[in-house]
Design an enzyme around this catalytic site. Structure first.
Site, PDB file in Angstrom:
ATOM      1  N   SER A  30       0.804  -1.220   0.000  1.00 61.89           N
ATOM      2  CA  SER A  30       0.000   0.000   0.000  1.00 61.89           C
ATOM      3  C   SER A  30       0.837   1.270   0.000  1.00 61.89           C
ATOM      4  CB  SER A  30      -0.951  -0.011   1.196  1.00 61.89           C
ATOM      5  OG  SER A  30      -0.226  -0.059   2.402  1.00 61.89           O
ATOM      6  N   GLY A  31       2.145   1.138   0.179  1.00 60.67           N
ATOM      7  CA  GLY A  31       3.014   2.311   0.108  1.00 60.67           C
ATOM      8  C   GLY A  31       3.298   2.702  -1.337  1.00 60.67           C
ATOM      9  N   TYR A  32       4.065   3.774  -1.508  1.00 58.70           N
ATOM     10  CA  TYR A  32       4.353   4.227  -2.865  1.00 58.70           C
ATOM     11  C   TYR A  32       5.239   3.239  -3.617  1.00 58.70           C
ATOM     12  CZ  TYR A  32       2.388   8.801  -1.682  1.00 58.70           C
ATOM     13  OH  TYR A  32       1.565   9.845  -1.319  1.00 58.70           O
ATOM     14  N   CYS A  52      17.073   5.735  -2.856  1.00 60.69           N
ATOM     15  CA  CYS A  52      16.895   6.530  -4.075  1.00 60.69           C
ATOM     16  C   CYS A  52      17.972   7.606  -4.173  1.00 60.69           C
ATOM     17  CB  CYS A  52      15.504   7.130  -4.151  1.00 60.69           C
ATOM     18  SG  CYS A  52      14.959   7.949  -2.646  1.00 60.69           S
ATOM     19  N   ASN A 100      12.658   8.681  -8.363  1.00 59.10           N
ATOM     20  CA  ASN A 100      12.988   7.959  -7.124  1.00 59.10           C
ATOM     21  C   ASN A 100      12.168   6.690  -6.940  1.00 59.10           C
ATOM     22  OD1 ASN A 100      11.045  10.212  -6.763  1.00 59.10           O
ATOM     23  ND2 ASN A 100      10.721   9.292  -4.771  1.00 59.10           N
TER      24      ASN A 100
END
Lengths: 346, 346, 346, 346
Positions: free
Chosen positions: C10-12, C147, C313
């Site tokens: 559910s994170g980016y 990143c 990123n």
């Protein structure tokens, strides 16, 4: 110099109010309260105030009496404490929604709960000077204004005042707003990665500020709707009202109606240019300014009218109008402390 | 592999088209023309194409015949050269406005000039697959679509198709757009310092794309208006149509109408959620995608309907639809080369 | 088709990974877990995935075995569960920071805590294909990459590989980043009203990603610093390394070093143009793309060099590199599923 | 009241100057010239000035004598007309770069052309009050300042003044800037669609403002470089100087040096907080304000120092400093007309 205090100073409205009052020539800010930031310097929350003041956020339970008391709390607080507040100051200006509506039943209809102090509703004057300037001069208690309601009301004001609208046609008000409307607390959707570059319609119908348009413009509730769309800027509201003028009304009639209103009100300007980049009302250039820029377009072939009003939601839509109200209540020059012109470019 | 060429490849529409065609499994791009960038590598103008192709912009006067010819020039060019172009390719897709309208008098009314090749108007199919899929399968010539018209038409499509609109009430379409609509040339007002953070209504009435809504939706010209407002994003359009449904039409009727349309069209999605951040159609998540997200809200108390459609103006509103048209014209899978899902967050 | 699962979707980073894997020709996503969104459709959290998949977030406790397991949890989870995870899949790719560093003492120095599974550190390959391509072809376990470390390492790579840097001079790496680096949870400072239009240096020294630069570039810890500044975009990192070249090193030597590296790596591009708008590496055009654009400027009068690398990123700096690693680990074409070119304009 | 005129009032610097002078209590603006906008109301170009003034842009050939003359033209004009200008006013403040450097050969080195009025260079005082306050009190002619030079000079000022820098180590100054630096004319790269969301390094070495840092800070030209990167905001500059302190210099020494400088200068503030959102200097909150916020971080383990300064490029970096100079030249309170606090949020 009159003494003032602000209850609820850590939010955006409270911070903006503090900025204006610190620079106001007739008042001295004695206290600014905040429970969540108690004891912190105000500039730690409002970084623009660094080197302007050594005030710290104080405890609202320890307020002393002042000449003028501003309430800048979240909605729903003031109605529970109004009896205490009136003992603290002879003049009160509330920025929240607690005392904007005159009728308790109407309040309940739009806010979904009974008002906690209905007997106080009639004691407040609705806080838009362009609509209630005369009453303010003698008022003790003045309410805040909804920023979206203010943009809508000032968009419609020239048309309503000159009675140019066809009252049988609907009025669709499209409102685009910046992220500062979400308040300092924010929410998941106001995180930058989710909020940047949006065109997000968060309320198609039923926004609470609609009630202030119905009340102040006297339009039938069935005919008017506010549709709210978030766009990518921090400060600013543009209200665009789509309606129909009465048969025979021409562009020159609208020009006249707009000029009359702009001449009567120091913070209203008509923007309707044929050339240049800035031909219509735009909030972009109003950040920090108390101006409301108004304008219109009329399609004479079918009577459709587009009436626009741009404001800074934290100024004319909240703290700027509140200071303007204070000036009127105190018998001071209406524009005192509100002369910042806004920036270009920004 | 079919050979394709693009006339006018240095603009935003041409660049987006080139990106899509370079990745398309059934075509090979043979030539991309540009007078202003003649001889430059295409990646010097469209930097995302670096390491994708060694194509250079070529001279439009030296085009060779191809299977499919795309016209991506500024409006007003193609109608003067259409006789030459049809000798270059059996299939032509024009992204500009030259052949969108079917009637020469209607064209003159909206564009303020006589059409240079009126006899060709009837030979083109209007380039929105959701409206003319069947004709495209046998068409030789397909027009482009206006991006704002596309958002408007797809917002209205479910309501019009199911005949739910009260045809006596006005339809106000509020359209918010990004800066890529200004084109690669831009203007004084599209300089970043003047264009950032705007809410700028640059056309209240009379936008040319209105003609495509009138033609394709069959609505009376007197009843419909498009109001165009620039906001701060690069790619994206949200069209919000405000109208009135027929008496007795309820939310469930709209749900049905929207689902039917979404099921029939691979690039339409209904967005209407009760929770989460993304509850309504939003262009933010559509950058690079060919989807058109549609949704609605109905106030059953008075029949007011808000119908929304979000697209990427360079994709579904221009080059994406053009590739979708090509797929249909060539008998290929409609979604070929158009599967990019869009990004979140962005 | 190989089966894959994602823990922490559910994170980016997890959402981006899911997007890539759904479109990848050789894998099928069997499960995506999320505790906070358990039972929700993935498209309710990642709205770009609507109409792409009917997957729902599942319970991480109920995972079944798969061919490839991706870990996309917040830092600090994987090291506590690695023994369980290796029983679920023969190939594991972890996007978090848990297994990036090879040395437990070094980990403790930078992360301020003992590593929970130090014996596993040597079993992971650092997940940047440009540095460890050969090892990946036989690796079972590959770590993620920071990143900011990735942008820094790829900026320095041509100089380090060709041994052009004066190793006695400091290397100041200035890094500018977008808001998606704050993650889906965000914080008070990443609210749009506080985060828009910032140039905010949130870490002058000591950012944890520095450790990955020290480890992978072999530079002395005393000489290198990363300074992190948040700017107004959602996706993107630009790392700008300021250093000094060895005496006698000229621009042509740097050109050669950069070309060698770009030729060896499918996702590296040298950007160094004399004309046009896009003359240097810029993250703006890389949203959604797996490219890392690199470039440099040398002041031959004093040996000062500015080495730049721009990435998305969430792609090259996280999920894109992870998919590239998977391709190498599985013996597939390195670029599979990573061909999106990025958009212009955006 | 003193009479003032502005030559070149349609650019961003001229507009900002006009805004400040219209609100200044001791001056009256008699004329504002513009060739390109001759005869237009100034508010048609600078829309924030609507309802503030009925001034129109006048012909520079028809200027009458005034007490104070401001030159706000593009670089390279003033040096050709200085003999005329000195006949118009006893006090001249030039915002352009024509008279910033004291040495004609140095000017030629950085500007690539011979200076047209070298004998005038020694008659101007460099226009940064924080560096030349005493001279300004008796000066007739004061130059402008480069906005990037100002941010750099004020970042370095505490370190240079207290002699804390290791003069053998390089000073890399990383500067991030907003789009208003491109000026009202703009260019292809400053179109919104190309300029939004950028992190674009447009000058790695050799920016002309470097000359002002060399001259005013007395640093060796070989040791200092300015690297310029455009980011997405309109107003604002952050300069971040990376250098090395002398052996033994500790954080407390820097604190002392910064406090001394901030106490001596009304528009300097030290920003270095341990909590809250705004812990370091940021241009975001400085729009419209004349403050320069300064701060630092020191890595005591290796002596690396990061010195920061944030300003509004149109205020402290141009027109604000010019008004501050005027106040000093005229013997007025230094802060007169410059009290706007800036906005939060914005």
């Amino acid at each position: 110099m009159k003494n003032v205090a602000i209850i609820g100073g850590s939010g955006y409205g409270g911070g903006e109010l503090l900025r204006l009052l610190l620079a106001h020539p007739c008042v001295e800010v004695k206290q600014v309260t905040s429970r969540s930031h108690l004891g912190e310097y105000v500039y730690q929350v409002h970084p623009n105030l660094r080197k302007q003041t050594q005030l710290k956020f104080s405890n609202p339970a320890l307020l002393e009496t002042v000449d003028i008391l501003f309430l800048a709390q979240p909605h729903g607080q003031a109605q529970h404490h109004i009896e205490e507040y009136v003992r603290l100051a002879p003049k009160i200006i509330d920025l929240a929604a607690d005392f904007r509506l005159r009728d308790a039943a109407f309040y309940e209809q739009w806010y979904g709960e009974k008002h906690a102090a209905p007997e106080w509703l009639s004691k407040f004057v609705y806080g838009l000077p362009e609509l209630h300037r005369a009453e303010m001069r003698t008022a003790s208690y003045v309410s805040g204004v909804g920023c979206n309601a203010t943009a809508s009301n000032l968009a419609l004001l020239p048309l309503v005042k000159a009675d140019l609208l066809d009252t049988s046609a609907p009025i669709f008000i499209e409102i685009k707003v910046g992220s500062s409307e979400s308040g300092a607390e924010g929410n998941a959707g106001s995180q930058h990665a989710e909020r940047a570059s949006v065109i997000r319609t968060f309320s198609a119908f039923g926004h609470r500020h609609t009630a202030e348009v119905i009340q102040e413009m006297g339009v039938d509730a069935k005919r008017v709707s506010l549709t709210m769309t978030a766009v990518d800027l921090v400060r600013g509201v543009l209200a665009t009202a789509h309606g129909k003028v009465k048969q025979g009304v021409a562009t020159k009639d609208l020009w006249k109606a707009y000029r009359v209103v702009a001449n009567e009100n120091p913070f209203l300007r008509v923007v309707k240019e044929q050339r240049g980049i800035y031909r219509v009302p735009e909030p972009k250039i109003l950040a920090g300014s108390n101006y409301a820029d108004i304008g219109f377009e009329l399609d004479e072939s079918n009577g459709h009218v587009v009436a626009m009003c741009a404001i800074d939601n934290l100024m004319k839509g909240a703290s700027g109008s509140a200071v303007q109200c204070m000036n009127l209540m105190m018998g001071w020059e209406e524009t005192l402390g509100l002369v910042f012109m806004g920036l270009h470019p920004i």
